[in-house]
Design a protein around this motif. Structure first.
Motif, PDB file in Angstrom:
ATOM      1  N   HIS A   1       0.816  -1.209   0.000  1.00  0.00           N
ATOM      2  CA  HIS A   1       0.000   0.000   0.000  1.00  0.00           C
ATOM      3  C   HIS A   1       0.855   1.266   0.000  1.00  0.00           C
ATOM      4  CE1 HIS A   1      -3.464   2.515   0.701  1.00  0.00           C
ATOM      5  NE2 HIS A   1      -2.840   3.081   1.719  1.00  0.00           N
ATOM      6  N   ARG A   2       2.014   1.193   0.647  1.00  0.00           N
ATOM      7  CA  ARG A   2       2.908   2.349   0.714  1.00  0.00           C
ATOM      8  C   ARG A   2       3.800   2.353  -0.522  1.00  0.00           C
ATOM      9  NH1 ARG A   2       1.721   6.222   4.202  1.00  0.00           N
ATOM     10  NH2 ARG A   2       3.814   6.891   3.766  1.00  0.00           N
TER      11      ARG A   2
ATOM     12  N   HIS B   1       5.987  -2.071  -4.139  1.00  0.00           N
ATOM     13  CA  HIS B   1       6.101  -1.541  -2.774  1.00  0.00           C
ATOM     14  C   HIS B   1       7.256  -0.543  -2.662  1.00  0.00           C
ATOM     15  CE1 HIS B   1       9.522  -3.618  -0.735  1.00  0.00           C
ATOM     16  NE2 HIS B   1       9.349  -4.513  -1.685  1.00  0.00           N
TER      17      HIS B   1
ATOM     18  N   ARG C   1       6.946   6.071   0.448  1.00  0.00           N
ATOM     19  CA  ARG C   1       7.907   5.962   1.537  1.00  0.00           C
ATOM     20  C   ARG C   1       7.366   4.977   2.567  1.00  0.00           C
ATOM     21  NH1 ARG C   1       8.436   8.869   6.435  1.00  0.00           N
ATOM     22  NH2 ARG C   1      10.526   8.583   7.269  1.00  0.00           N
ATOM     23  N   CYS C   2       8.117   3.943   2.814  1.00  0.00           N
ATOM     24  CA  CYS C   2       7.703   2.953   3.803  1.00  0.00           C
ATOM     25  C   CYS C   2       8.029   3.484   5.193  1.00  0.00           C
ATOM     26  CB  CYS C   2       8.423   1.631   3.562  1.00  0.00           C
ATOM     27  SG  CYS C   2       7.872   0.346   4.688  1.00  0.00           S
TER      28      CYS C   2
END
Length: 130
Positions: A18-19, A70, A22-23
């Motif tokens: 979903h990100r 991702h 930036r994780c």
């Protein structure tokens, strides 16, 4: 950092997917992860097989595509898995890892670490998943 097992690990992969920019996680550990859907109709019987007519295959492909996009985890992704897991066989785990690696590489982070965990089944865990 975050760690999840089985359905919790699956949920973490969806959070990673979903990100895209930036994780927020520094490092991730996934144990006994399984994907969404599956790549073939193998093992699906009766009405489920006929009624879904390939929906589970499409879900699997979409899941892997989400993982490829991702945002990357700069501290790395470690996956722990049993080669004899019946919930998510080793070859499907390798596809999940490959998809996660695509996201890692795109952001210049190291590839995932996949560790084999030996587990002996018992009466309660015939799937070698626990």
């Amino acid at each position: 950092s975050a760690m999840g097992f089985s359905a919790g690990a699956y949920a973490l992969t969806e959070l990673l997917a979903h990100r895209r920019r930036r994780c927020l996680l520094r490092a991730v550990a996934l144990g006994g992860v399984h994907g969404h859907g599956q790549p073939t109709a193998e093992g699906i019987q009766g009405a489920k097989r006929l009624g879904n007519s390939g929906a589970f295959i499409q879900k699997w492909k979409a899941y892997l595509e989400r993982l490829r996009r991702h945002a990357g985890v700069d501290g790395g992704v470690v996956l722990l898995h049993n080669r004899h897991d019946a919930v998510c066989p080793w070859d499907l785990m390798e596809r999940i890892v490959s998809s996660l690696d695509s996201g890692q590489e795109r952001h210049g982070y190291r590839q995932c670490t996949l560790c084999h965990v030996e587990h002996t089944s018992n009466k309660r865990d015939k799937a070698n998943h626990g």
